[in-house]
Design a protein around this motif. Structure first.
Motif, short mmCIF file in Angstrom:
data_model
loop_
_atom_site.label_atom_id
_atom_site.label_comp_id
_atom_site.label_asym_id
_atom_site.label_seq_id
_atom_site.Cartn_x
_atom_site.Cartn_y
_atom_site.Cartn_z
N GLU A 148 -84.73 37.06 24.44
CA GLU A 148 -86.03 36.65 25.44
C GLU A 148 -86.95 35.67 24.53
OE1 GLU A 148 -85.82 40.57 28.35
OE2 GLU A 148 -87.44 40.25 26.77
N LEU A 149 -87.19 34.55 25.44
CA LEU A 149 -88.40 33.69 24.77
C LEU A 149 -89.59 34.07 25.43
CD1 LEU A 149 -88.75 31.52 22.52
CD2 LEU A 149 -88.31 29.95 24.48
N HIS A 150 -90.59 34.44 24.31
CA HIS A 150 -92.03 34.81 24.87
C HIS A 150 -93.06 33.69 24.66
CE1 HIS A 150 -91.09 39.17 26.46
NE2 HIS A 150 -90.05 38.63 25.51
N LEU A 151 -93.57 33.17 25.50
CA LEU A 151 -94.67 31.99 25.28
C LEU A 151 -96.13 32.50 25.60
CD1 LEU A 151 -92.72 29.03 26.77
CD2 LEU A 151 -92.78 29.87 24.49
N THR A 152 -96.90 32.05 24.57
CA THR A 152 -98.25 32.36 24.89
C THR A 152 -99.14 31.17 24.41
OG1 THR A 152 -97.99 34.75 23.86
CG2 THR A 152 -100.50 33.70 23.86
N PRO A 153 -99.86 30.81 25.61
CA PRO A 153 -100.58 29.49 25.37
C PRO A 153 -101.56 29.41 24.31
CG PRO A 153 -100.53 30.18 27.71
CD PRO A 153 -99.92 31.22 26.72
N LEU A 154 -101.61 28.33 23.50
CA LEU A 154 -102.44 28.38 22.53
C LEU A 154 -104.12 27.99 23.03
CD1 LEU A 154 -100.82 26.56 19.60
CD2 LEU A 154 -101.54 28.78 19.72
N HIS A 155 -105.11 28.57 22.48
CA HIS A 155 -106.60 28.25 22.92
C HIS A 155 -107.15 27.16 22.20
CE1 HIS A 155 -110.41 28.98 24.77
NE2 HIS A 155 -110.84 29.10 23.80
N GLY A 156 -106.58 27.01 20.84
CA GLY A 156 -106.99 25.86 19.90
C GLY A 156 -106.19 25.91 18.79
N ILE A 157 -106.25 24.37 18.32
CA ILE A 157 -105.53 24.43 17.07
C ILE A 157 -106.49 23.68 16.11
CG2 ILE A 157 -103.83 22.89 16.11
CD1 ILE A 157 -102.35 22.53 18.84
N LEU A 158 -106.59 24.48 14.91
CA LEU A 158 -107.88 24.15 13.98
C LEU A 158 -107.08 23.64 12.72
CD1 LEU A 158 -110.26 27.00 14.78
CD2 LEU A 158 -110.11 24.73 15.98
N GLN A 159 -107.67 22.69 11.93
CA GLN A 159 -107.43 22.40 10.88
C GLN A 159 -108.49 22.76 9.66
OE1 GLN A 159 -106.39 18.33 10.49
NE2 GLN A 159 -104.59 18.49 11.52
N LEU A 160 -108.01 23.64 8.61
CA LEU A 160 -108.85 24.19 7.75
C LEU A 160 -108.92 23.47 6.48
CD1 LEU A 160 -108.39 26.56 9.77
CD2 LEU A 160 -110.09 27.90 8.29
N ARG A 218 -99.97 41.61 17.23
CA ARG A 218 -98.81 40.74 17.41
C ARG A 218 -97.74 41.36 18.25
NH1 ARG A 218 -98.67 40.00 11.99
NH2 ARG A 218 -97.60 41.82 11.25
N GLN A 219 -98.15 42.60 18.88
CA GLN A 219 -97.40 42.94 20.05
C GLN A 219 -97.75 42.38 21.28
OE1 GLN A 219 -94.61 45.06 20.00
NE2 GLN A 219 -94.95 44.80 17.68
N TYR A 220 -98.93 41.80 21.40
CA TYR A 220 -99.60 41.16 22.55
C TYR A 220 -98.70 39.67 22.88
CZ TYR A 220 -102.87 44.83 23.25
OH TYR A 220 -103.59 46.05 23.12
N LEU A 221 -98.14 39.37 21.86
CA LEU A 221 -97.35 38.11 22.00
C LEU A 221 -96.24 38.39 22.89
CD1 LEU A 221 -97.48 36.58 18.52
CD2 LEU A 221 -98.75 35.90 20.47
N LEU A 222 -95.99 39.35 23.33
CA LEU A 222 -94.56 39.71 24.19
C LEU A 222 -95.26 40.07 25.55
CD1 LEU A 222 -92.91 42.24 21.81
CD2 LEU A 222 -92.20 39.59 22.19
N CYS A 223 -94.50 39.32 26.45
CA CYS A 223 -94.98 39.72 28.11
C CYS A 223 -94.87 41.16 28.16
CB CYS A 223 -94.00 38.87 28.81
SG CYS A 223 -94.47 38.69 30.57
N GLN A 224 -95.88 41.71 28.67
CA GLN A 224 -96.04 43.02 29.10
C GLN A 224 -95.57 43.25 30.17
OE1 GLN A 224 -97.35 45.14 26.86
NE2 GLN A 224 -97.63 43.12 25.47
N LYS A 244 -99.76 36.33 28.81
CA LYS A 244 -100.95 36.01 28.93
C LYS A 244 -102.27 36.75 28.04
CE LYS A 244 -100.66 33.86 33.34
NZ LYS A 244 -101.09 33.47 34.75
N SER A 245 -101.65 37.80 27.53
CA SER A 245 -102.65 38.69 26.79
C SER A 245 -103.57 38.19 25.82
CB SER A 245 -101.89 39.93 26.19
OG SER A 245 -101.07 40.59 27.40
N LEU A 246 -103.16 37.34 25.10
CA LEU A 246 -103.83 36.27 24.04
C LEU A 246 -104.25 34.88 24.46
CD1 LEU A 246 -102.18 37.88 20.81
CD2 LEU A 246 -104.34 38.75 21.87
N ALA A 247 -104.08 34.56 25.69
CA ALA A 247 -104.24 33.22 25.95
C ALA A 247 -105.34 32.74 25.51
CB ALA A 247 -103.82 33.18 27.51
#
Length: 710
Positions: free
Chosen positions: A123-135, A221-227, A19-22
């Protein structure tokens, strides 16, 4: 079991929720770029974001040394966008198109089902996406080039028109917008222009871009891992199978949004029948206004008990000619007011009850009679009548539904109860409006049947015949009272002037009054009653003729005179100058705000009102109106406060003397006359004050208040 043996479990993987970057993790997509051609190695010049809108803009450098880059085109685009002079605000400072901007759009507004996954060490670490943007590339620089081109064309046109003469001064009309309704506000809030404006108001937050191989990027990128491995952060994954399935496939909220929604003022019959019976009756009567009992039963359904409906209808409606008319307090609840005149709900209910009561006596009602009694504006009276009647040319307003004799025969107990209620309402109306009691034939059903039709001319003839019959009696009563006053109060040597009252003159006066009804009269009777006070003609009922336009001695001591004088003095202290027409309008509004039974409801004539104005320290200003004026006689009678006790009395008197000889005056003439009469130079503030108190400006000229026709 055989299938499970054929498909054994090969490996179990622990899933962690990071959840660090949720609230900060975005997925960028470049739909116009092949996946093999990434932007990782291209220099990013700047980045900014609007967090609430999830809008991102990136500036990336263009390789101008690439053999595929057309340098002449790049220079031409930079010249079109920035012009020949480069400054700090230039888009391309190098005079070459050396960068491009990418602007984002949301790929989806619901990202609850999307996450970024990182697999590491089993181990599979999941981080919810806050937004999906097309540039996509932005071409706003082309808009800037067009704007520059239009500026150059406007500058060229401006240079060629420098020698043209200055435009003439044009008169403008100032319009004040109406207060915005709730529906209009909702439409404005949902409009494209409003949304664009709200989006533009959010400020940009400038960011610093770090490349893919930068040490800061590696750290983030380390914050994508569960602390931590304690599992405290993974309580969301400790669910029962049913809860886990609900999380995987939640019910779509769009299903409820897709249901059609009826307007707020529309209620379907299916929804209506889910409400209690009392609410159903109230809603139906409030929308229909007038309804026969049989129609009401058909709308409520065959399973509804008629006794219960009769009990409920009497709480929200009154019986008029066998039909049910919604009560006034249902349409005009407490603390509401008229949308036309602003009078409170209590006054509106009283006026509408009077209209309903008139329809219990006859099928026809004349709007002018209602307005004369209730003292309400034409729009309010028209609203009352449109609720329950239809207009017939040269006849008046007829009750909208036919007489329902069948209901009268079937329910005599309800009719008798309604008759008693109407008797109480009639007594209240007689007290409030000072009505003359009429001997009405009592019917056992308490309701009047279809009445004979009387035209307006027939009503006038009936009123004239009544006036002629009572004329001789009134003459004898007048002579008797004069003799009594002569015997009791006449001093020796004093001669009382007697003027005969011509019968033809009285009839002619009655005829004029019937053609042009005075709005200030508050009694209900015919034109003869409008000019009688206690049975005597006005001006002679108090025992003598008026003297120089002022009331006779002793008249000012009555409660009505004191109340009227207090109103006149308070009004002129605020307004200073009023026409008789405007004064009568203010007095009618004052009457509408008074409680029932107030002394001023006893009847105030125009003459009494004018005499009170003159007795209150005011003077009539004989303004010389132009011959072609469209002002009515009441609008040509102008009264002004002569002395108020303040320092501006002298200035105001000079101003009023000017307007007694001029219909309209310029400001410089007023200022020079004030300086001449007062013997000193007045400041601009002093002149502005006296002009604001007494005058209005129109087209560069000054007029007394109420004398200019808009």
């Amino acid at each position: 079991m055989a299938n499970e043996e054929d498909d054994p479990v090969v490996q179990e993987i622990d899933v962690y929720l990071a959840k660090s970057l949720a609230e900060k993790l975005y997925l960028f997509q470049y739909p116009v770029r092949p996946a093999s051609m990434t932007y990782d190695d291209i220099p990013h010049l700047s980045a900014k974001i609007k967090p609430k809108q999830q809008k991102v803009e990136l500036e990336m450098a263009i390789d101008t040394l690439n053999p595929n880059y057309c340098r002449s085109k790049g220079e031409q685009i930079a010249l079109n966008v920035d012009g020949a002079c480069a400054d700090e605000s230039s888009t391309y400072s190098s005079k070459l198109m050396d960068k491009q901007t990418f602007c984002s759009s949301q790929s989806t507004s619901n990202t609850a089902r999307y996450a970024a996954a990182l697999y590491r060490q089993g181990e599979l670490h999941l981080t919810p996406l806050h937004g999906i943007l097309q540039l996509r590339p932005s071409f706003s620089y082309l808009d800037k080039a067009d704007a520059k081109h239009r500026e150059r064309e406007a500058a060229n046109e401006g240079d060629s028109s420098q020698d043209e003469a200055e435009e003439d001064v044009k008169q403008i009309t100032v319009r004040f917008s109406r207060p915005e309704s709730e529906q209009a506000r909702q439409r404005r809030v949902q409009s494209y222009e409003f949304l664009q404006k709200k989006h533009a108001e959010e400020p940009w937050v400038h960011l610093h871009y770090y490349g893919l191989r930068d040490s800061r990027s590696e750290h983030e990128r380390q914050y994508l891992l569960c602390q931590g491995s304690s599992g405290v952060e993974n309580t969301e994954l400790v669910k029962s199978p049913s809860e886990y399935l609900m999380m995987l496939m939640p019910p779509s909220p769009e299903e409820e949004k897709d249901k059609p929604v009826a307007p707020s003022n529309v209620l379907s019959m299916a929804q209506l029948r889910t409400l209690p019976l009392a609410d159903q009756i109230k809603i139906l009567m409030k929308n229909v206004k007038v309804m026969p009992f049989a129609n009401l039963m058909s709308l409520l359904g065959p399973s509804i008990d008629s006794v219960a409906v009769l009990r409920g209808i009497q709480k929200v409606a009154m019986l008029v000619q066998g039909n049910w008319v919604v009560k006034s307090d249902i349409l005009y609840p407490k603390d509401s007011s008229s949308p036309h005149s602003g009078v409170p709900a209590e006054v509106l209910c009283r006026g509408r009850d009077f209209v309903m009561w008139k329809f219990t006596q006859s099928r026809w009602v004349v709007r002018k009679e209602v307005a004369a009694v209730t003292k309400l504006c034409t729009e309010d009276v028209k609203d009352f009548l449109e609720h329950m009647a239809v207009v017939r040319i040269n006849k008046g307003w007829e009750f909208i539904l036919p007489y329902d004799g069948e209901f009268i025969r079937k329910h005599p107990d309800v009719v008798q109860r309604q008759h008693m209620l109407w008797t109480g309402i009639q007594a209240k109306l007689e007290k409030v409006y000072n009505l003359v009691k009429e001997s009405l034939p009592k019917k056992p059903d308490g309701q009047s049947g279809p009445a004979a039709l009387l035209s307006g001319d027939q009503r006038v003839q009936v009123a004239k015949s009544k006036a002629q019959q009572n004329h001789a009696l009134l003459e004898r009563e007048l002579q008797r009272r004069k003799e009594q006053m002569q015997a009791s109060s006449v001093l020796p040597g004093v001669r009382i002037k007697e003027e005969p009252m011509s019968e033809e003159g009285e009839e002619e006066e009655d005829r004029d009054a019937e053609e042009d009804e005075e709005p200030m009269d508050t009694s209900l009777g015919g034109s003869l009653h409008n000019r009688l006070a206690n049975g005597l003609p006005s001006g002679r009922a108090t025992g003598g003729d008026s003297f120089n336009g002022h009331p006779p001695p002793g008249c000012a001591s009555t409660p009505v005179a004191r109340e009227l004088r207090a109103f006149v003095e308070a009004t002129f202290q605020r307004q200073f100058v009023l026409t008789l027409s405007e004064l009568k309008r203010l007095f009618n509004l004052h009457l509408a705000s008074l409680p029932p039974g107030h002394t001023l409801f006893s009847g105030i004539s125009d003459r009494m009102l004018q005499d009170t104005v003159l007795a209150a320290g005011c003077k009539q200003i004989l303004v010389p109106f132009p011959p072609q004026t469209a002002a009515s006689p009441d609008e040509q009678k102008v009264f002004a406060l002569w002395e108020s006790g303040d320092m501006s009395d002298q200035h105001r008197q000079v101003l009023l003397e000017i307007f007694s000889k001029n219909y309209r005056v310029r400001r410089n003439m007023i200022q020079s006359r004030l300086t001449q009469e007062c013997g000193e130079d007045l400041s601009k503030q002093e002149v502005d004050k006296v002009l604001k108190d007494c005058c209005v400006s129109y087209g560069g000229m000054w007029y007394l208040k109420g004398t200019v026709q808009s």
